[in-house]
Design a protein around this motif. Structure first.
Motif, PDB file in Angstrom:
ATOM      1  N   VAL A 387       0.859  -1.179   0.000  1.00 15.46           N
ATOM      2  CA  VAL A 387       0.000   0.000   0.000  1.00 15.46           C
ATOM      3  C   VAL A 387       0.900   1.235   0.000  1.00 15.46           C
ATOM      4  CG1 VAL A 387      -1.793   1.285   1.193  1.00 15.46           C
ATOM      5  CG2 VAL A 387      -1.791  -1.222   1.277  1.00 15.46           C
ATOM      6  N   LEU A 388       0.820   2.016  -1.057  1.00 17.42           N
ATOM      7  CA  LEU A 388       1.597   3.242  -1.175  1.00 17.42           C
ATOM      8  C   LEU A 388       0.726   4.407  -0.722  1.00 17.42           C
ATOM      9  CD1 LEU A 388       3.163   2.635  -4.700  1.00 17.42           C
ATOM     10  CD2 LEU A 388       3.993   1.886  -2.459  1.00 17.42           C
ATOM     11  N   GLU A 389       1.241   5.201   0.203  1.00 17.13           N
ATOM     12  CA  GLU A 389       0.452   6.281   0.773  1.00 17.13           C
ATOM     13  C   GLU A 389       0.842   7.634   0.190  1.00 17.13           C
ATOM     14  OE1 GLU A 389       0.788   6.085   4.980  1.00 17.13           O
ATOM     15  OE2 GLU A 389      -0.369   4.233   5.145  1.00 17.13           O
ATOM     16  N   GLY A 390      -0.157   8.486   0.008  1.00 18.90           N
ATOM     17  CA  GLY A 390       0.061   9.834  -0.474  1.00 18.90           C
ATOM     18  C   GLY A 390      -0.995  10.751   0.099  1.00 18.90           C
ATOM     19  N   VAL A 463      -1.925  12.225  -4.889  1.00 23.91           N
ATOM     20  CA  VAL A 463      -0.666  12.917  -5.164  1.00 23.91           C
ATOM     21  C   VAL A 463       0.302  12.696  -4.000  1.00 23.91           C
ATOM     22  CG1 VAL A 463      -1.766  14.664  -6.609  1.00 23.91           C
ATOM     23  CG2 VAL A 463      -1.507  15.088  -4.160  1.00 23.91           C
ATOM     24  N   SER A 464       1.515  13.172  -4.188  1.00 29.53           N
ATOM     25  CA  SER A 464       2.562  13.081  -3.166  1.00 29.53           C
ATOM     26  C   SER A 464       2.890  11.639  -2.805  1.00 29.53           C
ATOM     27  CB  SER A 464       2.148  13.864  -1.909  1.00 29.53           C
ATOM     28  OG  SER A 464       3.273  14.245  -1.161  1.00 29.53           O
ATOM     29  N   VAL A 465       2.806  10.749  -3.797  1.00 32.10           N
ATOM     30  CA  VAL A 465       3.262   9.367  -3.624  1.00 32.10           C
ATOM     31  C   VAL A 465       4.732   9.356  -4.046  1.00 32.10           C
ATOM     32  CG1 VAL A 465       2.915   6.944  -4.208  1.00 32.10           C
ATOM     33  CG2 VAL A 465       0.961   8.507  -4.146  1.00 32.10           C
ATOM     34  N   PRO A 473       4.744  -0.739 -10.487  1.00 34.05           N
ATOM     35  CA  PRO A 473       5.213  -1.454 -11.677  1.00 34.05           C
ATOM     36  C   PRO A 473       4.310  -1.167 -12.882  1.00 34.05           C
ATOM     37  CG  PRO A 473       4.997  -2.933  -9.777  1.00 34.05           C
ATOM     38  CD  PRO A 473       4.275  -1.666  -9.436  1.00 34.05           C
ATOM     39  N   ASP A 474       4.918  -0.815 -13.990  1.00 35.87           N
ATOM     40  CA  ASP A 474       4.142  -0.582 -15.207  1.00 35.87           C
ATOM     41  C   ASP A 474       3.431  -1.870 -15.605  1.00 35.87           C
ATOM     42  OD1 ASP A 474       3.505   1.230 -17.504  1.00 35.87           O
ATOM     43  OD2 ASP A 474       4.454  -0.396 -18.618  1.00 35.87           O
ATOM     44  N   GLY A 475       2.123  -1.767 -15.843  1.00 33.86           N
ATOM     45  CA  GLY A 475       1.349  -2.934 -16.233  1.00 33.86           C
ATOM     46  C   GLY A 475       0.705  -3.672 -15.081  1.00 33.86           C
ATOM     47  N   ALA A 476       1.047  -3.316 -13.849  1.00 35.82           N
ATOM     48  CA  ALA A 476       0.443  -3.981 -12.693  1.00 35.82           C
ATOM     49  C   ALA A 476      -1.006  -3.548 -12.528  1.00 35.82           C
ATOM     50  CB  ALA A 476       1.233  -3.650 -11.429  1.00 35.82           C
ATOM     51  N   THR A 477      -1.789  -4.386 -11.879  1.00 35.35           N
ATOM     52  CA  THR A 477      -3.158  -4.019 -11.523  1.00 35.35           C
ATOM     53  C   THR A 477      -3.128  -3.313 -10.171  1.00 35.35           C
ATOM     54  OG1 THR A 477      -4.069  -5.934 -12.684  1.00 35.35           O
ATOM     55  CG2 THR A 477      -5.497  -4.857 -11.074  1.00 35.35           C
ATOM     56  N   VAL A 478      -3.690  -2.113 -10.129  1.00 32.75           N
ATOM     57  CA  VAL A 478      -3.657  -1.330  -8.895  1.00 32.75           C
ATOM     58  C   VAL A 478      -5.046  -0.786  -8.587  1.00 32.75           C
ATOM     59  CG1 VAL A 478      -1.248  -0.669  -9.258  1.00 32.75           C
ATOM     60  CG2 VAL A 478      -3.070   0.839 -10.054  1.00 32.75           C
ATOM     61  N   THR A 479      -5.268  -0.522  -7.317  1.00 34.17           N
ATOM     62  CA  THR A 479      -6.492   0.150  -6.882  1.00 34.17           C
ATOM     63  C   THR A 479      -6.111   1.502  -6.301  1.00 34.17           C
ATOM     64  OG1 THR A 479      -7.644  -1.916  -6.380  1.00 34.17           O
ATOM     65  CG2 THR A 479      -8.463   0.081  -5.320  1.00 34.17           C
ATOM     66  N   VAL A 480      -6.761   2.543  -6.800  1.00 31.24           N
ATOM     67  CA  VAL A 480      -6.506   3.899  -6.343  1.00 31.24           C
ATOM     68  C   VAL A 480      -7.693   4.364  -5.510  1.00 31.24           C
ATOM     69  CG1 VAL A 480      -6.055   6.290  -7.034  1.00 31.24           C
ATOM     70  CG2 VAL A 480      -5.102   4.398  -8.376  1.00 31.24           C
ATOM     71  N   ASP A 481      -7.452   4.722  -4.258  1.00 28.18           N
ATOM     72  CA  ASP A 481      -8.480   5.246  -3.368  1.00 28.18           C
ATOM     73  C   ASP A 481      -8.195   6.725  -3.156  1.00 28.18           C
ATOM     74  OD1 ASP A 481     -10.160   6.002  -1.285  1.00 28.18           O
ATOM     75  OD2 ASP A 481     -10.009   4.070  -0.269  1.00 28.18           O
ATOM     76  N   GLY A 482      -8.928   7.581  -3.875  1.00 31.90           N
ATOM     77  CA  GLY A 482      -8.671   9.008  -3.831  1.00 31.90           C
ATOM     78  C   GLY A 482      -9.001   9.651  -2.509  1.00 31.90           C
ATOM     79  N   ALA A 483      -9.985   9.119  -1.811  1.00 30.75           N
ATOM     80  CA  ALA A 483     -10.353   9.702  -0.518  1.00 30.75           C
ATOM     81  C   ALA A 483      -9.321   9.356   0.556  1.00 30.75           C
ATOM     82  CB  ALA A 483     -11.732   9.206  -0.095  1.00 30.75           C
ATOM     83  N   ALA A 484      -8.861   8.112   0.556  1.00 29.07           N
ATOM     84  CA  ALA A 484      -7.893   7.676   1.560  1.00 29.07           C
ATOM     85  C   ALA A 484      -6.465   8.092   1.210  1.00 29.07           C
ATOM     86  CB  ALA A 484      -7.950   6.154   1.723  1.00 29.07           C
ATOM     87  N   GLY A 485      -6.224   8.463  -0.057  1.00 31.77           N
ATOM     88  CA  GLY A 485      -4.873   8.815  -0.471  1.00 31.77           C
ATOM     89  C   GLY A 485      -3.974   7.596  -0.520  1.00 31.77           C
ATOM     90  N   ALA A 486      -4.492   6.474  -1.048  1.00 35.58           N
ATOM     91  CA  ALA A 486      -3.728   5.227  -1.040  1.00 35.58           C
ATOM     92  C   ALA A 486      -3.765   4.558  -2.419  1.00 35.58           C
ATOM     93  CB  ALA A 486      -4.268   4.275   0.019  1.00 35.58           C
ATOM     94  N   VAL A 487      -2.671   3.850  -2.735  1.00 38.05           N
ATOM     95  CA  VAL A 487      -2.569   3.059  -3.957  1.00 38.05           C
ATOM     96  C   VAL A 487      -2.159   1.656  -3.562  1.00 38.05           C
ATOM     97  CG1 VAL A 487      -1.454   2.836  -6.211  1.00 38.05           C
ATOM     98  CG2 VAL A 487      -1.825   5.105  -5.236  1.00 38.05           C
ATOM     99  N   VAL A 488      -2.973   0.653  -3.923  1.00 35.68           N
ATOM    100  CA  VAL A 488      -2.712  -0.728  -3.559  1.00 35.68           C
ATOM    101  C   VAL A 488      -2.257  -1.502  -4.789  1.00 35.68           C
ATOM    102  CG1 VAL A 488      -3.652  -2.847  -2.541  1.00 35.68           C
ATOM    103  CG2 VAL A 488      -4.484  -0.601  -1.765  1.00 35.68           C
ATOM    104  N   ILE A 489      -1.133  -2.206  -4.690  1.00 41.47           N
ATOM    105  CA  ILE A 489      -0.661  -3.067  -5.775  1.00 41.47           C
ATOM    106  C   ILE A 489      -1.408  -4.396  -5.653  1.00 41.47           C
ATOM    107  CG2 ILE A 489       1.346  -4.024  -6.930  1.00 41.47           C
ATOM    108  CD1 ILE A 489       1.422  -0.981  -6.610  1.00 41.47           C
TER     109      ILE A 489
END
Length: 493
Positions: A387-390, A463-465, A473-489
């Motif tokens: 989980v990448l946080e921003g 932003v700010s990740v 990773p380019d081509g990976a499936t990710v979920t972006v949660d704009g409210a939480a500011g999180a990106v899940v691989i």
């Protein structure tokens, strides 16, 4: 930045969060006795009262008219003498200064309303509502080029002839619309594209730098964006998106009004809402005004450079930008004298591209020897489940294929619904937002360009990740949660 916030009654933490997001290089705050300034606080208080009561910012429109007039009244640059070209470029500088002054003020003002709305939303238990409150405001000038590119893309989709032409590649399209003998749909596209460039030709990948190309000086950049946007279906039209956002926003405003039973807080809410609607678009308008003015300097200087290429003195028209402004008169009088000067500066300039400049400069610029090299160690891509946080920029959740794009002219692989992962964005990136299902950016705060455009289009944005283009990773499936500011691989490529 911090002084302004402190003297306005805010905190360092709030200012840093709004302007810098979660950037790890944010320096610690070291208090100084002069940070407190009653006279400054009084003046800021007067400015804050204006920010919270203003119903319009006509100065931004007046400046836009000046910028548009500079473009409209541009003379035939090829007919000017070398000295007249230099005088033309210098005559625009007062506009650039004036427009930057407006932009600094509007940028500061744009942070006030959202900051108060964030407090009020938290007070009534709807902290997540802030991002939707700031969505679909309209009149965002930096989004307008995307509207124009959308119209061009619909023209292409509606024509079998143009679709076939674009399928042949951007170079083929550029050659076709340069042909004075073009007929039919190609001739119509040629006319429409020329009108587009006249309105938005100042935009480009690094538009503050007169050395860098723009859509007018390198039309292929804009045509490549048309090629990307034409893949999107009609249901993604900006007008439809805005309508949906405005409907949701209106419903949310009514809900919050009902929750605010205290009349003073209700007035504070209404004032902050109005302020945000005035100054968030104004911030983008004042930036667009700067870009238009800078472009008029650019095209005049590049014409001087083109003549240098014709004379065999320069390898590229943009090489003339290695001269200092004060040297231009001497260059015109004796251009051969500057051959070695330009060559040496170009060598130094190109070496800088191997270095990673510091993102934040606190008190002094570190010596070049301390800058990191771009070919240095890269971060390892994040593993599945990470989980990448921003910082949340626009609410919503979207799952899709991550496409790492380092430049707006390198988005060939971006397909409708993909997650755009970028190091940073400016208005030249905006058309890609029309195709993307979500946006992840390595830098930026809550009033950054990526956030404002995502809110206009209603796509999740984080932003700010830090290091996003290396970690995702380019081509990976990710979920972006704009409210939480999180990106899940979610899954590997």
């Amino acid at each position: 930045m911090r002084l302004w916030g402190l003297r306005a009654g805010g905190t360092v933490e709030a200012i840093d969060r709004a302007q810098l997001g979660a950037h790890p290089d944010t320096p610690p705050y070291h208090p100084h006795p002069d940070d407190e300034c009653p006279e400054c606080t009084e003046r800021i208080g007067q400015t804050m009262a204006w920010i919270m009561s203003a119903e319009d910012y006509p100065e931004a429109r007046e400046d836009r008219d000046l910028a548009d007039a500079a473009r409209r009244e541009r003379p035939d640059l090829t007919a000017l003498s070398d000295q007249e070209l230099v005088e033309r470029a210098r005559s625009i500088i007062p506009l650039v200064d004036r427009f930057f002054h407006r932009h600094i003020l509007s940028s500061a003002a744009a942070a006030v309303g959202p900051g108060i709305l964030e407090e009020i939303c938290a007070q009534v238990g709807r902290g997540e509502a802030l991002l939707e409150l700031l969505s679909g405001l309209g009149e965002v000038d930096s989004a307008l080029p995307s509207w124009g590119l959308w119209d061009l893309s619909r023209r292409v989709r509606a024509s079998a002839e143009l679709t076939q032409l674009f399928d042949a590649g951007v170079p083929a399209v550029a050659a076709a619309i340069r042909d004075d003998g073009a007929t039919g749909a190609v001739a119509e596209l040629r006319t429409a594209f020329a009108e587009f460039l006249r309105a938005y030709g100042s935009r480009g990948p690094n538009e503050f730098d007169i050395r860098e190309p723009t859509w007018e000086t390198r039309p292929e950049l804009a045509l490549a964006l048309v090629d990307t946007v034409r893949r999107s279906g009609d249901e993604d039209a900006p007008a439809l998106r805005r309508e949906r956002l405005q409907q949701r926003r209106a419903a949310l405003v009514e809900e919050l009004r009902e929750r605010l039973t205290d009349s003073a807080e209700l007035k504070r809410f209404e004032d902050a809402l109005r302020s945000a609607k005035v100054f968030l678009p104004a911030r983008e308008r004042t930036k667009s005004n700067i870009i238009k003015a800078i472009h008029e300097v650019r095209v005049a200087v590049l014409e001087l450079g083109r003549r240098g290429v014709e004379a065999g003195r320069l390898a590229d028209p943009a090489d003339v930008t290695m001269l200092m402004s004060g040297e231009l008169d001497e260059y015109i009088a004796d251009p051969d004298r500057f051959t070695d000067v330009i060559r040496g500066r170009l060598a130094d300039y190109r070496e800088l591209w191997d270095l990673e400049p510091p993102f934040i400069i606190a008190d002094k610029i570190p010596p070049l020897g301390e800058w990191a090299r771009r070919d240095g160690s890269r971060r390892e891509p994040a593993a599945v489940g990470a989980v990448l946080e921003g910082v949340g920029g626009c609410a919503g959740t979207h799952q899709g294929t991550a496409r790492v794009v380092l430049s707006p002219d390198g988005a060939d692989a971006l397909q409708p619904g993909d997650v755009l992962v970028a190091p940073h964005t400016d208005p030249a990136w905006t058309p890609l937002f029309l195709t993307a299902g979500a946006v992840v950016v390595g830098v930026g705060g809550r009033n950054s360009h990526a956030v404002i455009i995502s809110r206009e289009l209603g796509i999740p944005c984080v932003v700010s990740v830090t290091g996003a283009t290396e970690l995702v990773p380019d081509g990976a499936t990710v979920t972006v949660d704009g409210a939480a500011g999180a990106v899940v691989i979610e899954a590997a490529a």
